[in-house]
Design an enzyme around this catalytic site. Structure first.
Site, PDB file in Angstrom:
ATOM      1  N   GLN A 276       5.820  -6.077  33.945  1.00  0.00           N
ATOM      2  CA  GLN A 276       5.888  -5.533  35.294  1.00  0.00           C
ATOM      3  C   GLN A 276       5.796  -6.648  36.325  1.00  0.00           C
ATOM      4  OE1 GLN A 276       6.617  -2.468  35.638  1.00  0.00           O
ATOM      5  NE2 GLN A 276       6.396  -2.132  37.825  1.00  0.00           N
ATOM      6  N   ILE A 277       4.856  -7.568  36.113  1.00  0.00           N
ATOM      7  CA  ILE A 277       4.678  -8.688  37.036  1.00  0.00           C
ATOM      8  C   ILE A 277       5.935  -9.565  37.060  1.00  0.00           C
ATOM      9  CG2 ILE A 277       3.413 -10.861  37.424  1.00  0.00           C
ATOM     10  CD1 ILE A 277       0.897  -9.383  36.358  1.00  0.00           C
TER      11      ILE A 277
ATOM     12  N   LEU B  67       0.840  -1.197   0.000  1.00  0.00           N
ATOM     13  CA  LEU B  67       0.000   0.000   0.000  1.00  0.00           C
ATOM     14  C   LEU B  67       0.870   1.240   0.000  1.00  0.00           C
ATOM     15  CD1 LEU B  67      -2.833   1.311   0.326  1.00  0.00           C
ATOM     16  CD2 LEU B  67      -2.636   0.920   2.772  1.00  0.00           C
TER      17      LEU B  67
ATOM     18  N   ALA C  48       6.184   9.469   3.448  1.00  0.00           N
ATOM     19  CA  ALA C  48       6.846   8.945   4.639  1.00  0.00           C
ATOM     20  C   ALA C  48       8.183   9.648   4.840  1.00  0.00           C
ATOM     21  CB  ALA C  48       7.036   7.450   4.524  1.00  0.00           C
TER      22      ALA C  48
ATOM     23  N   GLU D 172      -1.750  -1.995   9.707  1.00  0.00           N
ATOM     24  CA  GLU D 172      -3.043  -1.688   9.075  1.00  0.00           C
ATOM     25  C   GLU D 172      -3.815  -0.639   9.841  1.00  0.00           C
ATOM     26  OE1 GLU D 172      -1.908  -2.972   6.407  1.00  0.00           O
ATOM     27  OE2 GLU D 172      -1.351  -4.499   7.850  1.00  0.00           O
TER      28      GLU D 172
END
Lengths: 259, 379, 379
Positions: free
Chosen positions: C336-337, C125, C130, C363
């Site tokens: 984090q855990i 696409l 950019a 997408e």
């Protein structure tokens, strides 16, 4: 063009069963069902024979009313059709009852060139159904089979016995119970799963079978089922020097026969 | 972009460090991140501008920067690269135990090495003692005139190259947390070795290692403070380090914000207009900027309280939590805004997102920070 | 979850799980480390009919329905986000476009090969403007007799360089901007189409991302997909269809990550208890479990709409929006855990953390989902 029957059992998946650490009782409330492991090998073997010798495979299962959930699963693995006998009353069926019911259903269907099943079921592993079934049908049985091939009406099987193997030949119909070494069941492809919906499945009601009342009363009753937990030994080697610790570890392992 | 709330001196320092970072860190940060090896060269460079031992008091040869100045420096380093900043801030963190409990002798020893250009290290964590720092199993036994240390430390920052370290060990395991003590260990001590190097998802060029202590003998006078005071020293150290870590995180967050803003100005949408003009994008950037600014001010606030000699434990914990959470969310948002470009190695923002995550974990996880804050609120 | 999946869908899910456990899980880390397109796995997927999935039986697809397809995507994502991306780009973008917008002749020529896996698809696409190098990334298609000649660059194309068939978006009327964009089916081996470079990414490594150069690439007008100028509409429809699959991808990654955090929480002992016993940890787990549960329902619902041929754009956009949030916050909390261990490159959680952002970004662009939803609400 061999006509093959494969019998399978629909069992609780032991991976889902929780063992209560206190009294070792089992909690199967979250357990799903699966086709008994060695029966999967039997289904795969039947399918491989069908593919090799252009035969056809029927499947047959017996158990509680839950077996109805197993049909598409079994059909996705190769059999062209499946028959089932299921009733809540058969939750506790033992090998005696199972063999009687299967034999009655098989007699109704006519003869098969080969009848395959797993060496033992994943839950009770009594290893009795194959020999009992063969006796009831009046045909030979070959157990502990790890390799199978057909040559016309002859079947050649390699049996695994302890520390040796034995090659056995049989002429005509026979019951074969297979070990997991015999093959690695293929995973059904998406199309095979979808195709299962189009294959015939048929219920056989108990009333349709020629069985007496005694035939369906189990001869064994399960008194209790407990979990088995492997307990760690928790042995700590805390000598001053590492060399002493290693020596003690080796001695301990030797005592257990591990080195 | 000079911060006019800083003094002239502080602004000059900020500019000096900004230039240093732009010259020595920013151009190579991604390369070192890719390699995942220790960026040793920076130690020499930072010594040249006298910022290798910021936390050392002037009496011991340090440059004598106040807290806000140190924070400004750390923010700039963080802006350049969180891994480099972690290394460069480590000398401060590891030397705080000396400020807290060191004798004059000990300070001379430890600070002396830092001033000379060596790195310091702080070895508290063990495989079984993370947030539960007191569950330490490394032991220290007195044998005549020496302490003998045995055990394993892990996740020790810069300890693979540090010349001198503060190592925590239990002098009385039966007392649990109250049996923990702090020791000075020089890297050349026999029995001390560096074990496995930790390969991390982010801050990859920061040195993170396992330390193996096997009958390491140190002089009796290498005990910091008294036996059993280890936990107190450790907690106070982390307390003091919080605003520094928070400053670094503010730098990371600012970098992510700046990258997103630059992208928004340049990247054109389907109609040929910079996406920054899109209200949704503009608002997103505004939200990110709000967070970054708030984080910065929380750090400054905590430091002002420190300078005023007022207890600032709660404010430091708040600053650490908020600033690191901000670094996490702003860097993640920057990657999101910059799409495929931001997610790729063409852009450094994906590195920011990997680096930011650790700031929420180390120097006391943000859960531990909340325990501290709650403790302060409910006392 | 009591959502009524049919027996068949459950069986499809079960078989997919067996497949991923057998063929993908053992090599998922290696695929990530090497970033090499796993062609052997793609071949196995083709043999299991995973490349044709929901596409019509007439062209060799399994006609399994879009919901079964996303069930498979979730299963694959639980072990490898990268492999899921390969499949989504092939099935939800390339093959979807040909199936939905192709002529009978085009389907004959391409769809069967895509369904059987003989050809792998990709979706190129336009990335307008950019940065850096704005303008370079436009591909222009000039009409020349019975052909179109394509010139330009595409960037960050998943499956780029390994695909056999590309659905390429090019400007047939550059002056009309995005309204002048058309879609083409381009064979990968067409002269003038080259890969200038492959591009490293933070995660989803193994799904190759490439920059493509089109230099006088001649495409027959028989390969014009849909009408001239219909490109943007085709792109949007395909992207929204892919968004639903990406939702399943995000859920799969988040679920696997959460399962790992639960495993870790149960066995990591701190302060005398497994950390899973602490309310702080339980809150994080409960939050992510809730979010995943709701997100999954939304994915199933949107997939069902597609399966039934009903309008799905708004729901697909909602899925993209919600699963993005859910996935991102779940992974921040999982690491984090797991603390320092979760941050290690050796553990799978860090790969999930890097992968989830890719699933979220693909997408989508800033506020694209919101615009689609708002447009529907305000119609």
């Amino acid at each position: 063009m061999p006509k093959i029957l494969v019998c399978y059992k629909w069992v609780l998946d032991e991976q889902d069963i929780k063992i209560n650490s206190g009294n070792l009782s089992l909690d199967s409330s979250r357990a799903k069902y699966k086709i008994s492991d060695y029966d999967k090998n039997a289904i795969e073997e039947a399918t491989l024979l069908m593919e090799a010798y252009e035969g056809n495979v029927d499947a047959l299962t017996f158990g509680s009313d839950k077996v109805k959930q197993s049909l598409k699963d079994a059909l996705s693995r190769g059999p062209g059709s499946v028959q089932w006998i299921g009733d809540a009353a058969f939750e506790q069926a033992d090998a005696f009852v199972t063999a009687n019911v299967l034999a009655a259903a098989i007699r109704k269907n006519g003869t098969y060139d080969l009848i395959l099943c797993g060496e033992g079921s994943a839950d009770s592993y009594s290893q009795q159904v194959a020999p009992r079934l063969a006796t009831l049908l009046g045909i030979p049985v070959i157990t502990f089979v790890q390799k199978l091939c057909m040559d016309g009406s002859r079947t050649i099987a390699t049996r695994k016995l302890g520390d040796c193997t034995e090659v056995v030949e049989v002429e005509g119909p026979a019951v074969i119970s297979v070990l997991p070494e015999i093959n690695k069941p293929r995973i059904p492809s998406l199309k095979q799963v979808m195709a299962a919906a189009k294959k015939p499945s048929q219920e056989i009601k108990l009333a349709e079978l020629e069985l007496s009342a005694e035939d369906i009363i189990p001869k064994t009753v399960s008194i209790s089922v407990k979990g088995y937990i492997m307990n760690r030994k928790n042995i700590l080697f805390k000598e001053a020097s590492q060399a002493d610790n290693v020596a003690k570890l080796v001695a301990s392992l030797a005592q257990e026969g591990l080195c | 972009m000079a911060d006019m709330t800083l003094t002239l001196e502080q602004r000059k320092l900020q500019e000096l460090v900004r230039e240093f970072t732009a010259k020595h860190i920013i151009p190579v940060a991604s390369e070192w991140d890719e390699k995942g090896e220790f960026h040793e060269f920076i130690l020499e460079e930072v010594k040249k501008i006298g910022l290798n031992c910021m936390a050392v008091p002037t009496e011991y040869g340090g440059p004598g920067y106040d807290s806000v100045s140190q924070s400004v420096v750390m923010e700039q380093f963080g802006y350049g690269c969180c891994a480099f900043a972690t290394t460069l801030g480590g000398n401060g963190l590891s030397s705080y135990p000396l400020a807290i409990a060191g004798t004059d002798e000990q300070k001379k020893l430890y600070y002396g090495r830092l001033v000379a250009g060596g790195m310091g290290g702080f070895a508290l964590t063990e495989p079984g003692a993370g947030s539960d720092a007191g569950a330490c199993s490394t032991t220290a036994k007195l044998d005549g005139d020496e302490w003998v240390l045995n055990g394993t430390k892990c996740f020790a920052t810069t300890c693979g190259v540090a010349s001198i370290m503060v190592v925590f060990a239990s002098t009385d395991p039966s007392k649990g947390v109250k049996g923990l003590s702090a020791f000075i260990v020089e890297k050349e001590r026999e029995g001390f070795s560096v074990g496995a190097v930790e390969h991390k998802m982010g801050i990859r060029s920061s040195n993170t290692v396992e330390l193996l202590l096997k009958n390491v003998r140190i002089p009796k006078n290498h005990l910091l403070g008294n036996e059993g005071e280890g936990m107190k020293i450790a907690m106070k150290t982390l307390d003091m380090a919080r605003p520094i870590v928070a400053s670094m995180a503010v730098g990371v967050a600012q970098r992510a914000l700046d990258a997103a803003v630059a992208f928004a100005k340049e990247y054109l949408d389907v109609n040929g207009k910079p996406i920054g003009l899109n209200q949704a994008v503009g608002f997103k950037l505004a939200d990110m900027a709000i967070q970054v600014e708030a984080a910065r001010q929380l750090v400054r606030n905590a430091l002002h309280m420190k300078e005023a000699g007022v207890p600032y434990t709660k404010e430091a914990a708040i600053a650490k939590t908020f600033a690191t959470d901000t670094a996490m969310h702003v860097s993640a948002d920057a990657v999101g805004l910059m799409g495929n470009h931001g997610y790729s190695k063409d852009s450094f923002v994906e590195k920011l997102m990997r680096d930011a995550k650790v700031t929420q974990i180390y120097e006391g996880t943000n859960q531990v920070q909340r325990m501290v804050i709650a403790g302060q609120l409910l006392r | 979850m009591s959502y009524a999946l049919t027996e068949e869908q459950q069986l499809i899910q079960q078989s997919a799980r067996e497949f991923t456990q057998e063929y993908i899980e053992p090599i998922a880390s290696v695929i990530d480390h090497t970033s090499i397109h796993p062609s052997a796995v793609v071949q196995l997927m083709a043999e299991h009919d995973f490349l044709g999935l929901y596409l019509p039986e007439e062209f060799g697809g399994a006609s399994a329905g879009y919901l079964s397809y996303v069930l498979i995507i979730e299963e694959i994502s639980r072990v490898s986000g990268a492999v899921a991306s390969i499949l989504i780009n092939h099935a939800s973008l390339a093959a979807y476009s040909v199936n939905r917008f192709g002529t009978a002749a085009q389907k004959q020529a391409y769809l069967s090969a895509l369904c059987s896996g003989e050809k792998l698809g990709a979706f190129a696409l336009t990335e307008p403007g950019a940065a850096p190098g704005a303008g370079v990334h436009k591909v222009v298609a000039a009409k020349e007799g019975d052909n179109y000649v394509l010139n330009g660059h595409k960037c960050y194309i998943p499956n780029g360089g390994v695909a056999d068939v590309y659905v390429v978006f090019a400007l047939t009327s550059p002056e009309a901007g995005v309204k002048g964009m058309s879609a083409f089916i381009v064979d990968g081996n067409t002269a003038g189409l080259t890969v200038s470079r492959t591009i490293g990414k933070m995660g989803l490594r193994g799904c190759q991302s490439a920059e493509l150069i089109f230099e006088n690439v001649i495409v027959s007008n028989r390969n014009l997909l849909g009408a001239e100028g219909a490109g943007m509409k085709i792109a949007q429809q395909a992207q929204l269809a892919a968004n639903v699959a990406e939702g399943a991808q995000a859920i799969g990654i988040a679920q696997a990550a959460m399962d790992d955090a639960v495993r870790y929480g149960k066995q990591r002992i701190q302060f005398g208890r497994p950390i899973a016993a602490f309310p702080a940890i339980q809150t994080m787990l409960a939050e992510m479990a809730t979010n995943i549960y709701i997100a999954r329902l939304a994915v199933y619902d949107a997939a069902s709409l597609i399966e039934r041929g009903e309008p799905f754009m708004k729901e697909a956009a909602m899925v993209k929006l919600f699963t993005g949030r859910v996935g991102q916050s779940a992974l921040i909390d999982v690491i984090q855990i797991e603390g320092g261990y979760g941050y290690s490159q050796e553990m799978i959680a860090s790969r999930f953390y890097r992968d989830i952002k890719g699933a979220v970004i693909n997408e989508s662009s800033v506020e694209f989902p919101e615009k689609v939803i708002a447009k529907d609400l305000l119609a």
